[in-house]
Design a protein around this motif. Structure first.
Motif, PDB file in Angstrom:
ATOM      1  N   ARG A  96       0.882  -1.375   0.009  1.00 11.50           N
ATOM      2  CA  ARG A  96       0.084   0.062  -0.017  1.00 11.50           C
ATOM      3  C   ARG A  96       0.959   1.396   0.034  1.00 11.50           C
ATOM      4  NH1 ARG A  96      -4.527   0.186   4.599  1.00 11.50           N
ATOM      5  NH2 ARG A  96      -5.069  -1.731   3.472  1.00 11.50           N
ATOM      6  N   HIS A  97       1.989   1.132   1.036  1.00 10.87           N
ATOM      7  CA  HIS A  97       2.896   2.592   0.809  1.00 10.87           C
ATOM      8  C   HIS A  97       3.963   2.630  -0.156  1.00 10.87           C
ATOM      9  CE1 HIS A  97       0.491   3.761   4.339  1.00 10.87           C
ATOM     10  NE2 HIS A  97       0.604   2.571   4.650  1.00 10.87           N
ATOM     11  N   LEU A  98       4.537   1.459  -0.671  1.00  7.45           N
ATOM     12  CA  LEU A  98       5.819   1.455  -1.238  1.00  7.45           C
ATOM     13  C   LEU A  98       5.475   0.986  -2.606  1.00  7.45           C
ATOM     14  CD1 LEU A  98       8.097   0.331   1.399  1.00  7.45           C
ATOM     15  CD2 LEU A  98       7.527   2.515   0.953  1.00  7.45           C
ATOM     16  N   LEU A  99       4.651   0.265  -3.032  1.00  7.11           N
ATOM     17  CA  LEU A  99       4.514  -0.272  -4.502  1.00  7.11           C
ATOM     18  C   LEU A  99       3.457   0.300  -5.257  1.00  7.11           C
ATOM     19  CD1 LEU A  99       5.392  -4.017  -3.653  1.00  7.11           C
ATOM     20  CD2 LEU A  99       6.837  -2.251  -4.635  1.00  7.11           C
ATOM     21  N   PRO A 100       3.591   0.227  -6.864  1.00  3.33           N
ATOM     22  CA  PRO A 100       2.433   0.675  -7.397  1.00  3.33           C
ATOM     23  C   PRO A 100       1.175  -0.150  -7.303  1.00  3.33           C
ATOM     24  CG  PRO A 100       4.031  -0.115  -8.927  1.00  3.33           C
ATOM     25  CD  PRO A 100       4.571  -0.237  -7.588  1.00  3.33           C
ATOM     26  N   PRO A 101       0.012   0.660  -7.176  1.00  4.63           N
ATOM     27  CA  PRO A 101      -1.255  -0.316  -6.876  1.00  4.63           C
ATOM     28  C   PRO A 101      -2.007  -0.713  -8.123  1.00  4.63           C
ATOM     29  CG  PRO A 101      -1.630   2.135  -7.004  1.00  4.63           C
ATOM     30  CD  PRO A 101      -0.212   2.087  -6.985  1.00  4.63           C
ATOM     31  N   ASP A 102      -1.429  -0.365  -9.370  1.00  2.00           N
ATOM     32  CA  ASP A 102      -2.099  -0.655 -10.489  1.00  2.00           C
ATOM     33  C   ASP A 102      -1.437  -1.839 -11.391  1.00  2.00           C
ATOM     34  OD1 ASP A 102       0.075   0.775 -11.002  1.00  2.00           O
ATOM     35  OD2 ASP A 102      -0.719   2.051 -12.703  1.00  2.00           O
TER      36      ASP A 102
END
Length: 308
Positions: A26-32
């Motif tokens: 959630r905080h460090l990686l692309p969500p898509d």
């Protein structure tokens, strides 16, 4: 009994590590790019374990490893991705919380592990606790999403049981690496088709992917399969309920999220389920005749020595 609890602790590393990935993602990686996220954790983890084990598949493992890799990783992650697109997260998590029932149900005919009343009580407490933790939020429920989530649950459960049923003298690191590599290849193909090129990430993102691959995949699945080798599958399924609990707790500690009273009760129920369904120590039967005779001889010899 201490050995059993040590195995429980080793197995618990897996769901705790998986629960931690929610905060990292959630905080460090692309969500898509969830498929690329799954591919970039499975394939590097498999290659890392293979570099340590330094063994190639032999005999039946040439077809067993791809089957297990598809069930445990490839098909599982793709189906979870589809379910996440079609279902509210609370509904998807609630379906996956039925893992203790799925593992125990499949282990009964394939591993001859019959569920006990103690396990059933722990499973009820654990599942109820997860439902309180994740909640049952309102939202449209897609039948296709439910089907995808249920198939994902059954696929991963069957893969876990077959991993145990097909075990032999091959090192666990080797069999785990082959599964991850096979599943990772499937995920790379699926990600390239659905999401296109891999996402661009900065140095922090690279470190996050590396941490998830090493800790939450390579180490976690070695611990998970270790538990399945030595503990009843149903017990391992209950231990797996620490996954959503860890995600919620880290969301509070790291993300500043709030903890509702019902969630606190749910966490307590999950922890209680581990105690209720704890492995029972093996009963010690009467000593074999040879051991009893040997002990009697030693006692008689000691008595003779004291007399003299």
């Amino acid at each position: 009994m201490e050995d059993k609890w040590r195995l429980v602790a080793i197995t618990a590393v897996a769901p705790i590590a998986w629960g931690a990935t929610y905060v990292v993602t959630r905080h460090l990686l692309p969500p898509d790019a969830p498929l690329w996220g799954a591919a970039l954790r499975a394939l590097p983890a498999g290659l890392l374990l293979w570099a340590i084990a330094r063994r190639r598949p032999r005999g039946s493992w040439w077809w067993r490893a791809p089957v297990l890799g598809l069930l445990n990783f490839g098909a599982f992650f793709v189906l979870v991705y589809l379910a996440a697109q079609l279902l509210p997260s609370s509904i998807a998590a609630s379906i996956m919380a039925l893992a203790p029932l799925a593992l125990a149900g499949i282990a009964w005919p394939l591993l001859s592990q019959r569920p006990t009343a103690r396990w059933a009580a722990g499973a009820v407490l654990g599942i109820a606790g997860v439902l309180l933790v994740v909640g049952l939020g309102a939202g449209a429920v897609s039948p296709a999403g439910v089907v995808a989530s249920v198939i994902a649950l059954l696929a991963s459960s069957l893969g876990a049981i077959l991993t145990t049923r097909w075990r032999d003298d091959t090192p666990l690191l080797a069999t785990t690496s082959w599964q991850l590599i096979a599943g990772g290849i499937v995920l790379v193909v699926a990600a390239a088709i659905v999401e296109g090129p891999p996402p661009r990430v900065d140095a922090i993102g690279v470190a996050a992917y590396a941490g998830i691959a090493v800790v939450a995949t390579a180490l976690a699945f070695v611990c998970w399969f270790t538990g399945l080798r030595h503990l009843p599958a149903g017990t391992v399924g209950i231990i797996g309920l620490l996954n959503p609990v860890t995600g919620v707790v880290l969301g509070i500690v790291v993300g500043g999220e709030s903890l509702a009273p019902l969630q606190a009760l749910g966490i307590a129920l999950v922890l209680l389920s581990l105690v209720v369904a704890r492995p029972r120590p093996a009963r010690e039967g009467p000593l074999p005749v040879a051991r009893r005779r040997d002990g009697a001889l030693r006692e008689r010899s000691a008595q003779d020595d004291s007399d003299t």
